[in-house]
Motif scaffolding. Structure first.
Motif, PDB file in Angstrom:
ATOM      1  N   ALA A  24      15.912  34.244  41.667  1.00 32.93           N
ATOM      2  CA  ALA A  24      16.347  33.538  40.453  1.00 32.93           C
ATOM      3  C   ALA A  24      17.381  34.361  39.692  1.00 32.93           C
ATOM      4  O   ALA A  24      18.339  33.798  39.142  1.00 32.93           O
ATOM      5  CB  ALA A  24      15.144  33.232  39.566  1.00 32.93           C
ATOM      6  N   ALA A  25      17.216  35.679  39.674  1.00 30.79           N
ATOM      7  CA  ALA A  25      18.178  36.541  38.985  1.00 30.79           C
ATOM      8  C   ALA A  25      19.543  36.472  39.659  1.00 30.79           C
ATOM      9  O   ALA A  25      20.578  36.475  38.976  1.00 30.79           O
ATOM     10  CB  ALA A  25      17.672  37.985  38.958  1.00 30.79           C
ATOM     11  N   ALA A  26      19.567  36.383  40.979  1.00 27.30           N
ATOM     12  CA  ALA A  26      20.844  36.269  41.693  1.00 27.30           C
ATOM     13  C   ALA A  26      21.552  34.966  41.337  1.00 27.30           C
ATOM     14  O   ALA A  26      22.768  34.944  41.119  1.00 27.30           O
ATOM     15  CB  ALA A  26      20.619  36.360  43.202  1.00 27.30           C
ATOM     16  N   PHE A  29      22.753  35.236  37.737  1.00 29.66           N
ATOM     17  CA  PHE A  29      23.923  36.111  37.706  1.00 29.66           C
ATOM     18  C   PHE A  29      25.178  35.353  38.127  1.00 29.66           C
ATOM     19  O   PHE A  29      26.234  35.480  37.492  1.00 29.66           O
ATOM     20  CB  PHE A  29      23.712  37.326  38.615  1.00 29.66           C
ATOM     21  N   ALA A  30      25.085  34.558  39.177  1.00 27.32           N
ATOM     22  CA  ALA A  30      26.248  33.803  39.655  1.00 27.32           C
ATOM     23  C   ALA A  30      26.737  32.829  38.584  1.00 27.32           C
ATOM     24  O   ALA A  30      27.944  32.703  38.352  1.00 27.32           O
ATOM     25  CB  ALA A  30      25.902  33.064  40.947  1.00 27.32           C
ATOM     26  N   ASP A 144      18.303  45.414  40.739  1.00 32.10           N
ATOM     27  CA  ASP A 144      19.250  44.293  40.715  1.00 32.10           C
ATOM     28  C   ASP A 144      19.564  43.881  39.283  1.00 32.10           C
ATOM     29  O   ASP A 144      20.722  43.646  38.935  1.00 32.10           O
ATOM     30  CB  ASP A 144      18.702  43.094  41.481  1.00 32.10           C
ATOM     31  N   LEU A 145      18.532  43.786  38.451  1.00 30.64           N
ATOM     32  CA  LEU A 145      18.765  43.406  37.054  1.00 30.64           C
ATOM     33  C   LEU A 145      19.660  44.418  36.344  1.00 30.64           C
ATOM     34  O   LEU A 145      20.557  44.042  35.576  1.00 30.64           O
ATOM     35  CB  LEU A 145      17.439  43.257  36.310  1.00 30.64           C
ATOM     36  N   LEU A 146      19.454  45.689  36.604  1.00 27.63           N
ATOM     37  CA  LEU A 146      20.285  46.729  35.996  1.00 27.63           C
ATOM     38  C   LEU A 146      21.726  46.612  36.474  1.00 27.63           C
ATOM     39  O   LEU A 146      22.671  46.627  35.663  1.00 27.63           O
ATOM     40  CB  LEU A 146      19.733  48.122  36.325  1.00 27.63           C
ATOM     41  N   PHE A 151      27.431  45.060  35.595  1.00 30.14           N
ATOM     42  CA  PHE A 151      28.625  44.355  36.064  1.00 30.14           C
ATOM     43  C   PHE A 151      29.031  43.244  35.100  1.00 30.14           C
ATOM     44  O   PHE A 151      30.223  43.080  34.802  1.00 30.14           O
ATOM     45  CB  PHE A 151      28.408  43.791  37.466  1.00 30.14           C
ATOM     46  N   LEU A 152      28.064  42.484  34.600  1.00 29.95           N
ATOM     47  CA  LEU A 152      28.401  41.425  33.650  1.00 29.95           C
ATOM     48  C   LEU A 152      28.958  42.001  32.351  1.00 29.95           C
ATOM     49  O   LEU A 152      29.903  41.450  31.781  1.00 29.95           O
ATOM     50  CB  LEU A 152      27.176  40.557  33.358  1.00 29.95           C
ATOM     51  N   THR A 153      28.390  43.103  31.889  1.00 26.05           N
ATOM     52  CA  THR A 153      28.900  43.750  30.676  1.00 26.05           C
ATOM     53  C   THR A 153      30.326  44.227  30.894  1.00 26.05           C
ATOM     54  O   THR A 153      31.198  44.015  30.041  1.00 26.05           O
ATOM     55  CB  THR A 153      27.993  44.923  30.267  1.00 26.05           C
ATOM     56  N   TRP A 154      30.577  44.865  32.023  1.00 30.49           N
ATOM     57  CA  TRP A 154      31.939  45.317  32.329  1.00 30.49           C
ATOM     58  C   TRP A 154      32.893  44.131  32.399  1.00 30.49           C
ATOM     59  O   TRP A 154      33.996  44.165  31.856  1.00 30.49           O
ATOM     60  CB  TRP A 154      31.954  46.079  33.652  1.00 30.49           C
ATOM     61  N   SER A 155      32.470  43.053  33.055  1.00 34.59           N
ATOM     62  CA  SER A 155      33.325  41.877  33.197  1.00 34.59           C
ATOM     63  C   SER A 155      33.608  41.214  31.855  1.00 34.59           C
ATOM     64  O   SER A 155      34.707  40.724  31.614  1.00 34.59           O
ATOM     65  CB  SER A 155      32.674  40.845  34.125  1.00 34.59           C
ATOM     66  N   PHE A 156      32.613  41.195  30.982  1.00 34.66           N
ATOM     67  CA  PHE A 156      32.756  40.510  29.705  1.00 34.66           C
ATOM     68  C   PHE A 156      33.521  41.348  28.681  1.00 34.66           C
ATOM     69  O   PHE A 156      34.344  40.827  27.939  1.00 34.66           O
ATOM     70  CB  PHE A 156      31.378  40.146  29.154  1.00 34.66           C
TER      71      PHE A 156
END
Length: 178
Positions: A24-26, A29-30, A144-146, A151-156
């Protein structure tokens, strides 16, 4: 006896829940990554990301014959001598499919990233089978959550990047997950 049975059931339920939460996290994330790409990155980056992920997923339909279940079953057998043969055949199949990536109508850098991503994705059934075999769902859920969060923080938070830079960072992210 009933307490032992309940304890065993509880342990299995927690392992199953961790495995389901990882899947579900994957997916979450997508979805969040698509949102970040739509809001923070340029349209070209989003288009290239969708094209690369679609090409990799199409190739994985062919390359994932046998998949995780077969590898998990082979690991459970006492005779693990065929694991190296399976890994070798999957790598060979990945390399053959990766050759077709170089005929895609994208620039050379994106072709290379797509081929590398395909090789990583093709090796994932072996790592997933090892996670299942050793029952390390909790550890990989938290890792995975970390990694997703970083990655999402870097992207945002980072300014817009070129498609190549973003997809290279995505490739590094996928590598860190394994």
């Amino acid at each position: 006896m009933a307490i032992n049975s309940f304890s065993r059931w509880r342990g299995r339920a927690l392992l199953s829940a961790s495995n389901m939460m990882r899947a579900a996290a994957a997916t979450l994330f997508a979805l969040m990554l698509n949102y970040v790409l739509l809001r923070k990155q340029g349209q070209d980056t989003l288009n290239d990301y969708v094209f690369v992920i679609s090409a990799v997923n199409m190739a994985m339909v062919i390359a994932n014959w046998g998949g995780k279940e077969y590898v998990t079953k082979a690991l459970a057998d006492t005779n693990n001598s065929n694991i190296q043969g399976m890994a070798g055949s999957r790598v060979l199949l990945s390399l053959l499919i990766s050759l077709f990536v170089f005929f895609l109508p994208i620039n050379g850098t994106l072709r290379t990233i797509t081929a590398c991503l395909l090789l990583l994705k093709n090796s994932s059934p072996f790592f997933d089978a090892l996670v299942t075999y050793h029952k390390r769902f909790h550890f990989f859920l938290w890792s995975d959550l970390l990694i997703y969060g970083v990655f999402l923080t870097w992207s945002f938070c980072a300014p817009a990047h070129s498609s190549e830079t973003f997809l290279f960072a995505f490739l590094v992210f996928e590598f860190l997950r394994f």
